[in-house]
Design an enzyme around this catalytic site. Sequence first.
Site, short mmCIF file in Angstrom:
data_model
loop_
_atom_site.label_atom_id
_atom_site.label_comp_id
_atom_site.label_asym_id
_atom_site.label_seq_id
_atom_site.Cartn_x
_atom_site.Cartn_y
_atom_site.Cartn_z
N GLU A 241 50.59 27.94 41.83
CA GLU A 241 49.32 27.72 42.53
C GLU A 241 48.21 28.54 41.87
O GLU A 241 47.12 28.05 41.60
CB GLU A 241 49.49 28.12 44.00
CG GLU A 241 48.18 28.13 44.77
CD GLU A 241 48.35 28.35 46.27
OE1 GLU A 241 49.51 28.33 46.75
OE2 GLU A 241 47.33 28.51 46.96
N ARG A 242 48.52 29.80 41.59
CA ARG A 242 47.49 30.69 41.03
C ARG A 242 47.11 30.28 39.62
O ARG A 242 45.93 30.31 39.25
CB ARG A 242 47.99 32.13 41.10
CG ARG A 242 48.04 32.57 42.54
CD ARG A 242 48.67 33.87 42.83
NE ARG A 242 48.53 34.11 44.27
CZ ARG A 242 49.29 34.93 44.97
NH1 ARG A 242 50.25 35.61 44.39
NH2 ARG A 242 49.08 35.08 46.27
N LEU B 155 19.68 29.85 33.99
CA LEU B 155 18.97 29.20 32.89
C LEU B 155 18.26 27.92 33.33
O LEU B 155 17.36 27.44 32.65
CB LEU B 155 19.94 28.91 31.73
CG LEU B 155 20.39 30.16 30.94
CD1 LEU B 155 21.45 29.79 29.91
CD2 LEU B 155 19.20 30.85 30.26
N GLY C 255 44.20 31.00 47.67
CA GLY C 255 45.35 31.19 46.76
C GLY C 255 45.65 32.66 46.52
O GLY C 255 46.41 33.01 45.61
N GLU D 244 41.14 40.60 45.05
CA GLU D 244 41.63 41.94 45.38
C GLU D 244 43.16 41.94 45.47
O GLU D 244 43.83 42.85 44.98
CB GLU D 244 41.02 42.44 46.70
CG GLU D 244 39.52 42.73 46.62
CD GLU D 244 38.67 41.48 46.46
OE1 GLU D 244 39.03 40.42 47.02
OE2 GLU D 244 37.63 41.54 45.76
C1 LIG Z 1 38.35 26.39 51.22
C2 LIG Z 1 39.62 27.12 51.55
C3 LIG Z 1 40.84 26.45 51.42
C4 LIG Z 1 42.03 27.10 51.77
N1 LIG Z 1 43.21 26.41 51.73
C5 LIG Z 1 44.34 26.96 52.24
C6 LIG Z 1 45.54 26.20 52.38
O1 LIG Z 1 45.60 25.04 52.00
N2 LIG Z 1 46.62 26.79 52.96
C7 LIG Z 1 46.59 28.08 53.40
O2 LIG Z 1 47.60 28.55 53.92
N3 LIG Z 1 45.47 28.84 53.28
C8 LIG Z 1 44.35 28.30 52.73
N4 LIG Z 1 43.19 29.04 52.62
C9 LIG Z 1 43.19 30.43 53.11
C10 LIG Z 1 43.06 31.47 52.01
O3 LIG Z 1 44.22 31.51 51.24
C11 LIG Z 1 42.71 32.80 52.70
O4 LIG Z 1 41.38 32.68 53.16
C12 LIG Z 1 42.86 33.99 51.76
O5 LIG Z 1 44.21 34.19 51.43
C13 LIG Z 1 42.28 35.27 52.35
O6 LIG Z 1 42.73 35.48 53.67
P1 LIG Z 1 41.66 35.81 54.83
O7 LIG Z 1 40.61 34.76 54.76
O8 LIG Z 1 42.39 35.96 56.10
O9 LIG Z 1 40.99 37.17 54.40
P2 LIG Z 1 41.59 38.63 54.69
O10 LIG Z 1 43.02 38.65 54.33
O11 LIG Z 1 41.19 39.04 56.07
O12 LIG Z 1 40.78 39.49 53.63
C14 LIG Z 1 39.54 40.18 53.92
C15 LIG Z 1 39.15 41.05 52.73
O13 LIG Z 1 40.16 42.03 52.52
C16 LIG Z 1 40.55 42.04 51.17
N5 LIG Z 1 41.94 42.46 51.03
C17 LIG Z 1 43.03 41.86 51.51
N6 LIG Z 1 44.15 42.50 51.16
C18 LIG Z 1 43.77 43.57 50.44
C19 LIG Z 1 44.44 44.64 49.80
N7 LIG Z 1 45.77 44.74 49.82
N8 LIG Z 1 43.70 45.58 49.17
C20 LIG Z 1 42.35 45.49 49.14
N9 LIG Z 1 41.65 44.50 49.72
C21 LIG Z 1 42.34 43.55 50.36
C22 LIG Z 1 40.38 40.61 50.73
O14 LIG Z 1 40.31 40.51 49.33
C23 LIG Z 1 39.07 40.26 51.41
O15 LIG Z 1 38.00 40.70 50.63
C24 LIG Z 1 41.99 28.43 52.22
C25 LIG Z 1 40.76 29.11 52.33
C26 LIG Z 1 39.59 28.47 52.02
C27 LIG Z 1 38.29 29.21 52.18
#
Ligand SMILES: Cc1cc2nc3c(=O)[nH]c(=O)nc-3n(C[C@H](O)[C@H](O)[C@H](O)COP(=O)(O)OP(=O)(O)OC[C@H]3O[C@@H](n4cnc5c(N)ncnc54)[C@H](O)[C@@H]3O)c2cc1C
Length: 383
Positions: A244-245, A339, A365, A369
């Site tokens: 995926e990544r 640009l 994905g 971070e």
């Molecule tokens: C358009 C879109 C499509 C998506 N599609 C899917 C899908 O098909 N299936 C699915 O399951 N999910 C999906 N997602 C969810 C996506 O994978 C999550 O939004 C993402 O993993 C981050 O989780 P969160 O939004 O809960 O943020 P959080 O986990 O709450 O993160 C908040 C902040 O904390 C930071 N953070 C987290 N962990 C750490 C760490 N260990 N150290 C430092 N900083 C950290 C993050 O980088 C972020 O800046 C989708 C999201 C979007 C926006």
Amino acid sequence: MTSNVDKEELEMFRESVIKALEAEVRPHYEAWEKSGIVPRELWNTLGNAGMLCVDVPEDCGGCGAPFQYSVVVGEELARLGFGALSTNVMVHSDIVAPYLSHIGNEEQKQQWLPKMVSGEAVGAIAMTEPGAGSDLQAIRTSAVKDGDDYILNGSKTFITNGQHADMVIVAAKTDPSAGARGISLFLVDTSLPGYSKGRNLDKIGQHSGDTSELFFSDMRIPASALLGEEGQGFMYLMRELPRERLVIGALGVAAARGALDLTVAYAQERELFGQKLAQLQNTRFEIARMETDYRVNRAFVDQCIDQYDRGELDAPTASMAKYSATEMQCRVADGCLQLFGGYGYTTEYPISRAFIDARVQRIYGGTSEVMKEIIARSVLGKA
Ligand SMILES: Cc1cc2nc3c(=O)[nH]c(=O)nc-3n(C[C@H](O)[C@H](O)[C@H](O)COP(=O)(O)OP(=O)(O)OC[C@H]3O[C@@H](n4cnc5c(N)ncnc54)[C@H](O)[C@@H]3O)c2cc1C
């Protein structure tokens, strides 16, 4: 892309993908972006054109093409400016289908893969919950064994393809006391009672991307829907996330290519101070910087694609590909928009969509971070 794949044949396939997308997607994409979703029939159209799950084996209805061919479909969607659709198709073809191919039993494969290849069934994967994104182990959706069935309860959010999905791979806790070992994966048939979908989320970009909330309320699913072994779900996720990544990284480099092409053409047209924009030293340096940034990432992502094809791509390297390529994509999209001046800030110019669609690539994905954390752990060990 090199190694065992015939480059000429791959490029011929790329040309046929471009032709199909220009015919079937380009004329309608603006309207889909405005309506906030693609029509369900588009999946059948893409399936009929041979653009879905192209690396699924022949005995499961696919054409058994090398992984590189599947990447080409996503890349061309991204390069041509169909960012939302590239995400939808990637989830279906490059995330959901491989779980089935790699972990599913014969019955499960035959139930879903031929339909996913033809577009008759749309696939989604639901890990994220309102209270658990990066911290996947914190999911609360539960699957409780009841005779020959499991009863599913909980909710998911941000699920790509949530509105159209016929089958969702759901991560649920089968043993809430066992931490990561208590997570299992289920192939959930969305036509069963107890399943409901919520809003198609209103996003700042990727407007025609189908991104939804999902709910499971005492949903009875047969034990045959369990994917792989109970309690192994987290391990399967960790095993499949590198692909995926990597594919998100590949979409990132392709989208950057598309943005650069638009910008080079514009810089050679636009006149100011009695000369072309392309003649200003800043423009030349910016294009040079961004082209280099692009090329370095293209080379690295290509190397990772070949490694994946050979079964040699490890999780930290896949994280590097996603982290580096998506950060580059955002730098390039921003530099390109600049640009274009004021025109870049109007929706009339496609560079504005390249900019806004890029942003989420650093989030879904696994965020940048989280990628850095995985990479750091591989270098420094656990903190
Ligand atoms: C358009 C879109 C499509 C998506 N599609 C899917 C899908 O098909 N299936 C699915 O399951 N999910 C999906 N997602 C969810 C996506 O994978 C999550 O939004 C993402 O993993 C981050 O989780 P969160 O939004 O809960 O943020 P959080 O986990 O709450 O993160 C908040 C902040 O904390 C930071 N953070 C987290 N962990 C750490 C760490 N260990 N150290 C430092 N900083 C950290 C993050 O980088 C972020 O800046 C989708 C999201 C979007 C926006």
